[in-house]
Design an enzyme around this catalytic site. Structure first.
Site, short mmCIF file in Angstrom:
data_model
loop_
_atom_site.label_atom_id
_atom_site.label_comp_id
_atom_site.label_asym_id
_atom_site.label_seq_id
_atom_site.Cartn_x
_atom_site.Cartn_y
_atom_site.Cartn_z
N HIS A 64 29.67 39.99 43.18
CA HIS A 64 30.85 40.67 42.80
C HIS A 64 30.76 41.13 41.46
O HIS A 64 30.10 40.52 40.56
CB HIS A 64 32.18 40.02 43.20
CG HIS A 64 32.44 39.75 44.47
ND1 HIS A 64 33.58 39.65 45.14
CD2 HIS A 64 31.77 39.75 45.92
CE1 HIS A 64 33.64 39.65 46.28
NE2 HIS A 64 32.48 39.69 46.70
N GLU B 150 32.94 41.01 39.15
CA GLU B 150 33.62 39.90 38.23
C GLU B 150 32.32 38.81 37.90
O GLU B 150 32.31 38.41 36.75
CB GLU B 150 34.62 39.38 38.75
CG GLU B 150 35.77 40.45 39.08
CD GLU B 150 35.88 40.73 40.37
OE1 GLU B 150 36.80 41.22 40.96
OE2 GLU B 150 34.76 41.03 41.01
N CYS C 33 36.48 35.44 42.96
CA CYS C 33 36.39 35.71 41.60
C CYS C 33 37.29 35.23 40.83
O CYS C 33 37.25 34.94 39.70
CB CYS C 33 36.28 37.38 41.48
SG CYS C 33 34.83 37.81 42.42
#
Length: 164
Positions: free
Chosen positions: A53, A55, A86
């Site tokens: 992801h 993040e 996240c």
């Protein structure tokens, strides 16, 4: 343009790069003392890994830049509200500030579904600012998912034709 909008615009640029690679268009930057120390964009499809992801990628780069895992004194700007995974990484990295573009009513881990970042039961809480360039972030996501639905219909049609 505010300081938050300036950094979020850079995160939006990363989200657009993700979209060009047929990834869900999410981008993140981590800023400390007026300098970007971490950048990330979704790379799950390319990397064949559910952990990739925006993040997580930005946190990894920021930790390398600082030579440690504590991102104290830093702010993360992310175009879509972080998911629970996240959000957990954000509190684990001790990020004190989070600026969010669009809310995520289906997977949001920072208040929309659950609020991991501001859970008093954890040893760290994150100050959150919401809605910075939200319209731009939402429009990018809508464009991506509209295109994805079209691509999925075309693939289904081709499979059906091939089966006949």
């Amino acid at each position: 343009m505010t300081e938050d909008e300036k950094w979020m615009a850079i995160a939006l640029g990363l989200a657009k790069e993700a979209m060009e690679e047929e990834e869900v268009p999410v981008g993140a930057v981590i800023v400390q003392n007026g300098t970007i120390i971490g950048r990330g964009r979704n790379q799950k499809e390319k990397g064949k890994n559910p952990l990739y992801h925006a993040e997580i990628m930005a946190i990894e780069e920021a930790c390398k830049a600082l030579g440690g895992w504590r991102l104290i004194g830093s702010t993360m700007y992310v175009t879509l509200e972080p998911c629970p995974m996240c959000a957990g990484a954000i509190i684990s990295a001790r990020l004190p500030y989070l600026v969010i573009g669009a809310d995520d009513p289906k997977m949001g881990g920072c208040g929309s579904v659950v609020n991991i970042c501001q859970n008093e039961g954890f040893n760290h809480e994150v100050d959150i600012t919401r809605g910075v360039l939200a319209e731009e972030s939402t429009a990018l996501l809508q464009t991506f998912f509209q295109g994805l639905r079209v691509r999925m219909k075309e693939k289904a049609k081709k499979r059906k034709e091939a089966a006949q």
